[in-house]
Design a protein around this motif. Structure first.
Motif, PDB file in Angstrom:
ATOM      1  N   ILE A   1       0.831  -1.199   0.000  1.00 47.94           N
ATOM      2  CA  ILE A   1       0.000   0.000   0.000  1.00 47.94           C
ATOM      3  C   ILE A   1       0.865   1.248   0.000  1.00 47.94           C
ATOM      4  N   ASP A   2       1.982   1.221   0.755  1.00 42.60           N
ATOM      5  CA  ASP A   2       2.914   2.351   0.716  1.00 42.60           C
ATOM      6  C   ASP A   2       3.489   2.526  -0.685  1.00 42.60           C
ATOM      7  N   ALA A   3       3.785   1.408  -1.355  1.00 37.19           N
ATOM      8  CA  ALA A   3       4.293   1.509  -2.729  1.00 37.19           C
ATOM      9  C   ALA A   3       3.253   2.130  -3.656  1.00 37.19           C
ATOM     10  N   ILE A   4       1.988   1.735  -3.477  1.00 40.53           N
ATOM     11  CA  ILE A   4       0.918   2.319  -4.290  1.00 40.53           C
ATOM     12  C   ILE A   4       0.784   3.811  -4.003  1.00 40.53           C
ATOM     13  N   THR A   5       0.864   4.184  -2.729  1.00 34.97           N
ATOM     14  CA  THR A   5       0.750   5.596  -2.362  1.00 34.97           C
ATOM     15  C   THR A   5       1.900   6.413  -2.932  1.00 34.97           C
ATOM     16  N   ASP A   6       3.135   5.902  -2.805  1.00 34.19           N
ATOM     17  CA  ASP A   6       4.292   6.628  -3.343  1.00 34.19           C
ATOM     18  C   ASP A   6       4.183   6.788  -4.859  1.00 34.19           C
ATOM     19  N   THR A   7       3.770   5.726  -5.528  1.00 39.31           N
ATOM     20  CA  THR A   7       3.614   5.820  -6.982  1.00 39.31           C
ATOM     21  C   THR A   7       2.537   6.821  -7.358  1.00 39.31           C
ATOM     22  N   ALA A   8       1.416   6.789  -6.635  1.00 42.51           N
ATOM     23  CA  ALA A   8       0.341   7.741  -6.925  1.00 42.51           C
ATOM     24  C   ALA A   8       0.806   9.168  -6.706  1.00 42.51           C
ATOM     25  N   ARG A   9       1.623   9.401  -5.661  1.00 45.38           N
ATOM     26  CA  ARG A   9       2.123  10.753  -5.407  1.00 45.38           C
ATOM     27  C   ARG A   9       3.075  11.198  -6.508  1.00 45.38           C
ATOM     28  N   ARG A  10       3.951  10.298  -6.928  1.00 42.19           N
ATOM     29  CA  ARG A  10       4.883  10.672  -8.000  1.00 42.19           C
ATOM     30  C   ARG A  10       4.138  10.887  -9.312  1.00 42.19           C
ATOM     31  N   VAL A  11       3.133  10.053  -9.573  1.00 41.36           N
ATOM     32  CA  VAL A  11       2.363  10.207 -10.805  1.00 41.36           C
ATOM     33  C   VAL A  11       1.605  11.522 -10.798  1.00 41.36           C
ATOM     34  N   ALA A  12       1.023  11.868  -9.652  1.00 41.11           N
ATOM     35  CA  ALA A  12       0.263  13.114  -9.572  1.00 41.11           C
ATOM     36  C   ALA A  12       1.161  14.325  -9.754  1.00 41.11           C
ATOM     37  N   ASP A  13       2.425  14.226  -9.318  1.00 52.60           N
ATOM     38  CA  ASP A  13       3.320  15.370  -9.406  1.00 52.60           C
ATOM     39  C   ASP A  13       4.063  15.447 -10.733  1.00 52.60           C
ATOM     40  N   ARG A  14       4.252  14.313 -11.421  1.00 53.64           N
ATOM     41  CA  ARG A  14       5.122  14.336 -12.590  1.00 53.64           C
ATOM     42  C   ARG A  14       4.406  13.842 -13.841  1.00 53.64           C
ATOM     43  N   SER A  15       4.308  12.536 -14.004  1.00 56.09           N
ATOM     44  CA  SER A  15       3.737  12.007 -15.236  1.00 56.09           C
ATOM     45  C   SER A  15       2.995  10.726 -14.923  1.00 56.09           C
ATOM     46  N   LEU A  16       2.317  10.212 -15.958  1.00 53.10           N
ATOM     47  CA  LEU A  16       1.528   8.995 -15.807  1.00 53.10           C
ATOM     48  C   LEU A  16       2.247   7.772 -16.349  1.00 53.10           C
ATOM     49  N   HIS A  17       3.534   7.886 -16.619  1.00 53.98           N
ATOM     50  CA  HIS A  17       4.251   6.768 -17.239  1.00 53.98           C
ATOM     51  C   HIS A  17       4.719   5.731 -16.216  1.00 53.98           C
ATOM     52  N   GLU A  18       4.779   6.071 -14.961  1.00 55.88           N
ATOM     53  CA  GLU A  18       5.311   5.151 -13.961  1.00 55.88           C
ATOM     54  C   GLU A  18       4.248   4.131 -13.565  1.00 55.88           C
ATOM     55  N   ARG A  19       4.705   2.911 -13.215  1.00 65.64           N
ATOM     56  CA  ARG A  19       3.812   1.837 -12.796  1.00 65.64           C
ATOM     57  C   ARG A  19       4.317   1.238 -11.485  1.00 65.64           C
ATOM     58  N   ILE A  20       3.410   0.580 -10.758  1.00 67.46           N
ATOM     59  CA  ILE A  20       3.796  -0.058  -9.488  1.00 67.46           C
ATOM     60  C   ILE A  20       4.508  -1.368  -9.745  1.00 67.46           C
ATOM     61  N   ASN A  21       3.963  -2.211 -10.630  1.00 68.37           N
ATOM     62  CA  ASN A  21       4.541  -3.516 -10.969  1.00 68.37           C
ATOM     63  C   ASN A  21       4.802  -4.337  -9.705  1.00 68.37           C
ATOM     64  N   LEU A  22       3.773  -4.468  -8.858  1.00 65.96           N
ATOM     65  CA  LEU A  22       3.914  -5.201  -7.606  1.00 65.96           C
ATOM     66  C   LEU A  22       4.067  -6.688  -7.882  1.00 65.96           C
ATOM     67  N   ARG A  23       5.060  -7.300  -7.233  1.00 64.35           N
ATOM     68  CA  ARG A  23       5.311  -8.734  -7.384  1.00 64.35           C
ATOM     69  C   ARG A  23       4.886  -9.451  -6.111  1.00 64.35           C
ATOM     70  N   GLY A  24       4.441 -10.693  -6.274  1.00 64.47           N
ATOM     71  CA  GLY A  24       4.022 -11.466  -5.120  1.00 64.47           C
ATOM     72  C   GLY A  24       2.817 -12.315  -5.437  1.00 64.47           C
ATOM     73  N   PRO A  25       2.220 -12.918  -4.429  1.00 64.31           N
ATOM     74  CA  PRO A  25       1.050 -13.772  -4.660  1.00 64.31           C
ATOM     75  C   PRO A  25      -0.142 -12.953  -5.144  1.00 64.31           C
ATOM     76  N   ASN A  26      -1.031 -13.623  -5.810  1.00 70.16           N
ATOM     77  CA  ASN A  26      -2.195 -12.947  -6.382  1.00 70.16           C
ATOM     78  C   ASN A  26      -3.258 -12.752  -5.301  1.00 70.16           C
ATOM     79  N   ASP A  27      -2.937 -11.883  -4.334  1.00 67.97           N
ATOM     80  CA  ASP A  27      -3.876 -11.608  -3.249  1.00 67.97           C
ATOM     81  C   ASP A  27      -4.579 -10.281  -3.495  1.00 67.97           C
ATOM     82  N   GLU A  28      -5.266  -9.783  -2.456  1.00 66.96           N
ATOM     83  CA  GLU A  28      -6.036  -8.552  -2.619  1.00 66.96           C
ATOM     84  C   GLU A  28      -5.143  -7.358  -2.963  1.00 66.96           C
ATOM     85  N   LEU A  29      -3.970  -7.268  -2.318  1.00 64.68           N
ATOM     86  CA  LEU A  29      -3.078  -6.139  -2.586  1.00 64.68           C
ATOM     87  C   LEU A  29      -2.511  -6.204  -3.999  1.00 64.68           C
ATOM     88  N   LYS A  30      -2.172  -7.411  -4.459  1.00 68.64           N
ATOM     89  CA  LYS A  30      -1.655  -7.559  -5.824  1.00 68.64           C
ATOM     90  C   LYS A  30      -2.718  -7.145  -6.838  1.00 68.64           C
TER      91      LYS A  30
END
Length: 380
Positions: free
Chosen positions: A114-143
């Motif tokens: 969730i912190d990774a999603i928040t940081d990405t959203a903050r960077r995207v809101a301030d700069r550009s929409l090209h960045e992605r989270i690309n979260l790795r791990g099991p296919n759970d709710e957070l993924k």
């Protein structure tokens, strides 16, 4: 309170509640078993009758002996219960603290995506929409949440890119016929047999054509200023402010506006062309939306490690609730469409806001009490 702290407190509270219930149940079971093992009064008399002949004691001596044994047993049982209670409470406290610390670590691990999603959203809101989270791990709710967010960013990126491309292409396509119109009008007005009415009409059409060209240039700049600088370079706002103020000296003199420049070193990193356009738009706005005999003050300085640009002008009184409308495209303070304004095309402050945003700058506009605005831009 942070979510991690709340989760830790909930986890710790649940653990202590369960531990307290378990300790109470164990205490009650131990006390019940100890009470059940104590001899009853009838059992004491029966033992007295059976043991009196073998021990060679009188009935009174045996009774005293049995009472003494029971009293000592009861004291030992009470001490045992107290030891069980104190030991269980101490163990519950120690293990509970360890559980709270473990819960804090586990909550941090669970909330890390969730912190990774928040940081990405903050960077995207301030700069550009090209960045992605690309979260790795099991296919759970957070993924699944991160993948959904990435998909939303991709769709937004395509939409904004299509919008920018459309504005740029349309503006380029419109510049060619406008250039042709300007040439034809200038040639027609220069003809020897052109009458006074033709020359007057040509002058009016050239003015309209020039306004449309400024509109297209503004749209092109606005479309290109939404992207962060690819290769930022050190830029001194003092040099830009002095250079741009000199360019507008003639226009300020015609408008009877006194311009004062206080250019102290204020270095930031960014796109020099976009920063020059930002300063130029603020100065042009301060001159064109002023009053005869008014003033325009331009100042640059480094404040707390941040480069600051301040532009203050006199002019008509602006209400505080109209400030947001000033930075919207084709809007003026009173909320009316300002495409027909002879002073501009209504994109100046919109470009200022866009350039400030992509440079991570803090933009603030405050109305002066006697009229006009104070616009401050602070760059990293």
């Amino acid at each position: 309170m942070r979510l991690r702290t709340r989760l830790t407190l909930w986890y710790g509270g649940a653990f202590f509640a369960a531990g307290a219930v378990l300790t109470t149940v164990v205490y009650l079971i131990v006390r019940s078993r100890i009470a059940a093992n104590l001899p009853q009064p009838g059992e004491s008399l029966e033992a007295l009758v059976q043991a009196r002949a073998h021990l060679g004691m009188t009935e009174e001596q045996l009774t005293d002996l049995i009472d003494t044994v029971i009293e000592r047993q009861e004291a030992a049982n009470a001490a045992t219960l107290q030891a069980v209670l104190l030991g269980s409470a101490f163990a519950l406290g120690v293990i509970g603290l360890l559980a709270v610390g473990f819960g804090f670590l586990m909550a941090g691990r669970v909330l890390r995506p969730i912190d990774a999603i928040t940081d990405t959203a903050r960077r995207v809101a301030d700069r550009s929409l090209h960045e992605r989270i690309n979260l790795r791990g099991p296919n759970d709710e957070l993924k699944r949440l991160a993948d959904t967010f990435d998909g939303m960013l991709a769709r937004l990126d395509r939409a904004f890119e299509g919008q920018r491309r459309f504005v740029a292409n349309a503006s380029h396509e419109l510049k060619t016929p406008l250039a042709i119109n300007r040439t034809l009008l200038e040639v027609a007005a220069a003809e020897a047999d052109a009458g006074h009415r033709v020359r007057g009409l040509a002058a009016n059409l050239l003015a309209v054509n020039e306004r449309h060209e400024r509109l297209i240039d503004g749209l092109l700049t606005l479309a290109g200023s939404d992207r962060a600088p690819a290769d930022p370079v050190p830029v001194d706002l003092a040099d830009i402010a002095s250079h741009v103020a000199a360019q507008f000296a003639h226009e300020a003199a015609e408008a009877d506006v006194a311009v004062e420049v206080s250019a102290e070193e204020a270095v930031t990193a960014g796109d020099a062309a976009l920063l020059e356009r930002l300063v130029a738009n603020l100065i042009a706005n301060g001159i064109r939306h002023n009053r005869p005999g008014g003033a325009l003050a331009i100042a640059t300085a480094a404040v707390d490690g941040r480069a600051r640009l301040t532009v203050v002008n006199t002019g008509p009184i602006v209400a505080a609730y109209e400030i947001d409308a000033l930075f919207q495209p084709f809007r003026r303070g009173e909320g009316r469409d300002r495409i027909e304004s002879v002073k501009g095309v209504g994109l100046g402050l919109s470009i200022v806001e866009s350039v400030a945003r992509v440079h991570d700058a803090a933009l603030a506009a405050v109305p002066n009490r006697d009229g006009g605005l104070r616009v401050t831009v602070e760059f990293p």
